[in-house]
Scaffold this active site. Structure first.
Site: not given
Lengths: 315, 191
Positions: A56-57, A84, A106, A134
């Site tokens: 959702r975010t 990598k 995030r 958050h």
């Protein structure tokens, strides 16, 4: 003018929160239109840098960017050079070199959003750093509560569950207190942080003692992925003591709300049909997520510099 | 004065100093009466007409226009408000803060939209308003009613209904209320 960021609720303070909530009334109106889109951030580029999973975010930030006519770059570690061995700094500098105006990040580690401004000139939005903060979730929760209960000032909000691992709880506590609500944390002692004395909140381990008094029951998700050892004897026992069951909802105040930041563990912190309960505003929270993220992006990218402001003479 | 301090017309912070009165309350009332008749004459009546007011300056003018139209034609005209902040071309150059949320509770498709604002200056606000309007539908026509046309246009835009044409300097400020129209400048609070 120094670059504004939304890394923590502290970056906004009460006035910043109020400004974003006021903007949200406008973007709510925009989202009800036949064409729910405005050209406000045309030509701006927003990079979404998600080192942790999210539905959702990430989707709501992407939708918000599109509704403001901004371009969004999507970055997920699975399909990038991180595999990598590219470092966070190199990744951020690479994205920055492509010319982005804002980075939504995030990351599993606390503090990552504070590192970014030393590598990039873009505005930074924290979409969750470890179990720290958050802030946009807290903003959309404030907006949802304000829409249903009028204002937060004087309201009693109980945050229930896995406080220890919850970044949502930390941001929400700050935002709720800034807008004048009182906050009670409800959790078994093993899931209660030990340093809550200077947070300005009440704490208890008796869920049933707060239900009748609360204007909002904010249920947190059991964060099974962040728990390295067992904090509760069993999920079933946790559900018995701290889950919002149908019987417990019957003891709630007449005009009160059930909230959950999602994703839900149905049958653990909430019983399986609580989302559809008349007091539940869980679906409104999701809808308001897009609106709040439009406001957050506009708050950061829609304003000009103070020096240009002074010389402006348009009607 | 509240209108002058609204955040979407930042003329620098300061205090409004009046230089002259351009119109008094009677002048504003008579101009609105004439404009009401011109709107009806131009469109052969009130059918299909909607008033769309630009926040915040045009609100009291549109209210009066709607009252006049009701008195003349015995018919209510729909009035909606429009905030154009998100359509402005100076977002990112200066602080653009919206005023009140848009409220257009009717369809604009095939309607004759009369935009109402207090002052026409550079024309950039009207440009933004036209972009906003087409997002709400495809009107049959868009017309513009302003109380004061003060010149200094930067875009090819002209009003259809004008209360009064007033020559001004760029640094001057025009304040329109129901009680009259004042011309003045913003000065530092200290001086």
């Amino acid at each position: 003018m120094t670059q504004k960021h939304i890394r923590s609720i502290d970056d906004l303070g009460q006035s910043g929160i109020e400004e974003i909530l006021a903007l949200s009334d406008h973007f709510h109106e925009v989202s009800t239109r036949r064409i729910p889109k405005v050209p406000a951030l045309r030509g701006k580029t927003i990079a979404l840098l998600f080192y942790e999973d999210s539905t959702r975010t990430r989707l709501s930030f992407e939708t918000a960017a599109k509704r403001l006519s901004a371009d969004s770059l999507n970055f997920s570690i699975g399909s990038s050079s991180v595999k990598k061995g590219e470092s966070l700094r190199d990744t951020v500098e690479t994205i920055s070199a492509m010319g982005v105006d804002a980075i939504v990040v995030r990351h599993g580690s606390v503090g990552v959003p504070w590192l970014l401004p030393s590598w990039t000139g873009a505005a930074v939005i924290n979409a969750g750093d470890g179990s720290h903060e958050h802030p946009t979730q807290a903003l959309l929760d404030c907006y949802t509560i304000r829409n249903h209960l009028g204002e937060l000032n004087g309201k009693k909000i109980s945050i229930v569950g896995d406080i220890k691992h919850s970044r949502v709880a930390r941001s929400n506590i700050k935002a709720f207190l800034a807008l004048g609500a009182s906050v009670t944390l409800v959790a078994p002692k093993t899931l209660m942080p030990f340093n809550t004395d200077d947070w300005g909140v009440d704490t208890t381990d008796q869920f049933d003692s707060v239900i009748e008094d609360s204007d909002v029951l904010y249920m947190l998700r059991m964060q099974l992925e962040r728990q390295q050892s067992s904090y509760v004897p069993s999920l079933r026992e946790y559900a018995n003591e701290y889950g919002l069951s149908d019987i417990r909802t019957q003891n709630m105040k007449p005009k009160s709300l059930i909230m959950h930041p999602g994703p839900m563990n149905r049958g653990v912190e909430v019983s399986s049909n609580v989302k559809e309960h008349p007091k539940s505003v869980i679906n409104n929270q999701v809808a308001n997520g897009v609106i709040i993220r439009m406001s957050a992006l506009y708050y950061l990218l829609g304003s000009g510099s103070e020096t240009k402001f002074e010389s402006f003479d348009d009607e | 004065m509240a209108d002058l301090e609204r955040p979407d017309t930042p003329l620098g912070r300061g205090v409004f100093h009046e230089r002259s009165e351009i119109m008094n309350a009677d002048g504003v009332r008579r101009a609105l009466w004439r404009m009401s008749h011109e709107i009806l004459e131009q469109n052969s009546g009130l059918s299909g007409i909607v008033l769309v007011v630009l926040e915040v300056g045009g609100v009291h003018l549109a209210r009066k226009l709607a009252e006049n139209l009701l008195e003349i034609e015995k018919e209510n005209v729909p009035v909606g408000t429009l905030d154009v902040a998100f359509y402005r071309d100076d977002i990112g150059i200066r602080q653009v803060t919206p005023s009140n949320p848009t409220d257009l509770p009717f369809d604009l498709s095939s309607q004759i939209v009369v935009l109402v604002d207090d002052v026409l200056f550079t024309g950039r606000t009207i440009r933004a308003a036209m972009d906003a309007i087409v997002d709400f539908g495809r009107p049959a026509a868009v017309q513009l009613a302003v109380m004061i046309d003060r010149g200094h246009r930067e875009l090819p835009i002209r009003p259809d209904y004008v209360g009064k044409n007033v020559p001004t300097r760029r640094d001057e400020l025009v304040d329109v209320t129901e009680n009259g129209v004042l011309l003045g400048v913003m000065k530092d609070a200290k001086s």
